[in-house]
Design a protein around this motif. Sequence first.
Motif, PDB file in Angstrom:
ATOM      1  N   LYS A  77      32.948   7.414  92.626  1.00 36.96           N
ATOM      2  CA  LYS A  77      33.400   8.799  92.783  1.00 36.96           C
ATOM      3  C   LYS A  77      32.185   9.754  92.815  1.00 36.96           C
ATOM      4  N   LYS A  78      31.219   9.449  91.965  1.00 42.42           N
ATOM      5  CA  LYS A  78      30.038  10.309  91.906  1.00 42.42           C
ATOM      6  C   LYS A  78      29.304  10.291  93.258  1.00 42.42           C
ATOM      7  N   ALA A  79      29.156   9.073  93.840  1.00 41.96           N
ATOM      8  CA  ALA A  79      28.476   8.964  95.128  1.00 41.96           C
ATOM      9  C   ALA A  79      29.223   9.746  96.202  1.00 41.96           C
ATOM     10  N   ARG A  80      30.580   9.649  96.138  1.00 43.80           N
ATOM     11  CA  ARG A  80      31.349  10.354  97.167  1.00 43.80           C
ATOM     12  C   ARG A  80      31.168  11.875  97.041  1.00 43.80           C
ATOM     13  N   LEU A  81      31.244  12.335  95.782  1.00 41.10           N
ATOM     14  CA  LEU A  81      31.084  13.787  95.566  1.00 41.10           C
ATOM     15  C   LEU A  81      29.704  14.269  96.007  1.00 41.10           C
ATOM     16  N   GLU A  82      28.692  13.448  95.730  1.00 34.61           N
ATOM     17  CA  GLU A  82      27.327  13.851  96.122  1.00 34.61           C
ATOM     18  C   GLU A  82      27.213  13.936  97.639  1.00 34.61           C
ATOM     19  N   LYS A  83      27.818  12.962  98.317  1.00 35.72           N
ATOM     20  CA  LYS A  83      27.740  12.971  99.788  1.00 35.72           C
ATOM     21  C   LYS A  83      28.469  14.195 100.337  1.00 35.72           C
ATOM     22  N   GLU A  84      29.655  14.484  99.730  1.00 38.16           N
ATOM     23  CA  GLU A  84      30.416  15.653 100.207  1.00 38.16           C
ATOM     24  C   GLU A  84      29.596  16.936 100.033  1.00 38.16           C
ATOM     25  N   ALA A  85      28.945  17.031  98.870  1.00 36.23           N
ATOM     26  CA  ALA A  85      28.149  18.239  98.591  1.00 36.23           C
ATOM     27  C   ALA A  85      27.008  18.368  99.603  1.00 36.23           C
ATOM     28  N   LEU A  86      26.369  17.206  99.906  1.00 38.54           N
ATOM     29  CA  LEU A  86      25.263  17.228 100.865  1.00 38.54           C
ATOM     30  C   LEU A  86      25.748  17.614 102.262  1.00 38.54           C
ATOM     31  N   ASP A  87      26.901  17.004 102.669  1.00 41.49           N
ATOM     32  CA  ASP A  87      27.447  17.321 104.005  1.00 41.49           C
ATOM     33  C   ASP A  87      27.714  18.814 104.124  1.00 41.49           C
ATOM     34  N   LEU A  88      28.291  19.348 103.038  1.00 36.97           N
ATOM     35  CA  LEU A  88      28.642  20.770 103.050  1.00 36.97           C
ATOM     36  C   LEU A  88      27.382  21.630 103.209  1.00 36.97           C
ATOM     37  N   LYS A  89      26.336  21.225 102.471  1.00 40.97           N
ATOM     38  CA  LYS A  89      25.089  21.972 102.503  1.00 40.97           C
ATOM     39  C   LYS A  89      24.457  21.905 103.904  1.00 40.97           C
ATOM     40  N   GLU A  91      25.950  21.350 106.672  1.00 38.07           N
ATOM     41  CA  GLU A  91      26.759  22.082 107.634  1.00 38.07           C
ATOM     42  C   GLU A  91      26.445  23.591 107.573  1.00 38.07           C
ATOM     43  N   SER A  92      26.311  24.085 106.330  1.00 37.66           N
ATOM     44  CA  SER A  92      26.071  25.524 106.206  1.00 37.66           C
ATOM     45  C   SER A  92      24.627  25.895 106.564  1.00 37.66           C
ATOM     46  N   GLU A  93      23.744  24.875 106.604  1.00 40.99           N
ATOM     47  CA  GLU A  93      22.340  25.182 106.895  1.00 40.99           C
ATOM     48  C   GLU A  93      21.899  24.682 108.260  1.00 40.99           C
ATOM     49  N   THR A  94      22.793  24.622 109.197  1.00 43.14           N
ATOM     50  CA  THR A  94      22.410  24.072 110.506  1.00 43.14           C
ATOM     51  C   THR A  94      21.257  24.878 111.099  1.00 43.14           C
ATOM     52  N   ILE A  95      20.336  24.152 111.731  1.00 43.37           N
ATOM     53  CA  ILE A  95      19.166  24.802 112.330  1.00 43.37           C
ATOM     54  C   ILE A  95      19.351  24.833 113.842  1.00 43.37           C
ATOM     55  N   ASP A  96      19.151  26.018 114.397  1.00 41.83           N
ATOM     56  CA  ASP A  96      19.243  26.124 115.852  1.00 41.83           C
ATOM     57  C   ASP A  96      17.847  25.899 116.425  1.00 41.83           C
ATOM     58  N   VAL A  97      17.641  24.661 116.915  1.00 44.20           N
ATOM     59  CA  VAL A  97      16.287  24.328 117.390  1.00 44.20           C
ATOM     60  C   VAL A  97      15.937  25.033 118.689  1.00 44.20           C
ATOM     61  N   THR A  98      16.916  25.694 119.291  1.00 42.80           N
ATOM     62  CA  THR A  98      16.624  26.386 120.558  1.00 42.80           C
ATOM     63  C   THR A  98      16.106  27.814 120.325  1.00 42.80           C
ATOM     64  N   LEU A  99      16.182  28.260 119.034  1.00 41.56           N
ATOM     65  CA  LEU A  99      15.676  29.613 118.758  1.00 41.56           C
ATOM     66  C   LEU A  99      14.156  29.652 118.920  1.00 41.56           C
ATOM     67  N   PRO A 100      13.580  30.752 119.410  1.00 45.76           N
ATOM     68  CA  PRO A 100      12.112  30.812 119.526  1.00 45.76           C
ATOM     69  C   PRO A 100      11.472  30.804 118.133  1.00 45.76           C
ATOM     70  N   GLY A 101      10.308  30.154 118.005  1.00 46.11           N
ATOM     71  CA  GLY A 101       9.645  30.067 116.706  1.00 46.11           C
ATOM     72  C   GLY A 101       9.045  31.396 116.302  1.00 46.11           C
TER      73      GLY A 101
END
Length: 348
Positions: A77-89, A91-101
Amino acid sequence: MEITEQLALILEKAVSEANQAESVKEIEAIRVSYLGKKGEITSVLKGMKDVSPQERPIIGKKANEVRDELTAVLQRKKARLEKEALDLKLESETIDVTLPGRQVSKGQSHVLTQIMEEIEDLFLGMGYQIIEGSEVESDYYNFERVNLPQNHPARDMQDTFYITSDVLLRTHTSPIQARTLENHDFSKGPLKMISPGKVYRRDTDDATHSHQFHQIEGMVIDENITMADLKGTLELLARKMFGEDREIRLRPSYFPFTEPSVEVDVSCFKCGGQGCNVCKKTGWIEILGAGMTHPNVLEMSGVDSSKYGGFAFGLGPDRIAMLKYGVDDIRNFYLNDQRFLKQFKRKG
Ligand code: FA5
């Protein structure tokens, strides 16, 4: 109730709690409350001392099974919760690699470095070698070897910072003349060198004097070198630094290490010779000292002055930069004020 039944019930309760848990923190709390030192399963096991010896192995086995199963459930259960938390993070932190640097601001060479590199390029193109010298120099090379013996009155013009009575911060780049001459093998060809670097003098700082400044020494020694070669070389330098239509003029002067000696003026780049405030109404601006190498300098370096001769010059890049860019105070070069320095962005 039998202890084994008790253990089964505890396991059921713990598994159901684990299934409902929503964070890793809750899972840890469940683990402590069942398997910790004071946990439920631990306290049941503590009751083993009251059990008959025949039952003890059976209960012991069951207790181990319960503990292992609960541990495994909690870990999954702990592993599943950790994976869910990571996926969520993620998802919310997606990087748009097409943006100019983000623009990285580029640095640039100091204006004096730029001037010196420009001069170095010019002379490298004419087959000169660049020789670097040490800023800490001996009295012997700084003065005596360029024909300025102890107590020579011309030493007064170049007082400096002494480290010991024999070791000093060099007052000019001229000691490199002697250091290069004594190592040059003339059977392999003429000596053509320039030597850029920092020099020091006990000068009082003002608009055109700094106690630390730069010089570029130049020297050409071979058979049959004449003053016309010196004039042609300096004319080329003046045109490169100040524009194609510049003229130069040589005025008689005195340096102990050259004979004859000259001060070199360039026709004013601002007024073209008419007279203005840059050239102090004369139409000419002084840029360097030069002359034909004194035989004493050659002989002291073991060079036969009846066979070899040539010219030397010493220019001040700080003054050249002032003239080229209309800088009215030499101290600006040494204040590290970015607003001033950023004006001299090299092209290309
Ligand atoms: C010399 O130092 C001679 N060694 C130059 C030389 C070399 C002559 C070879 C003949 C043959 P002078 O002291 O004039 O000469 O300095 C040369 C140049 O250094 C000056 O023309 C000036 O551009 C620069 N200079 C001298 N003193 C200062 C100072 N305090 N601050 C900034 N620039 C200076």
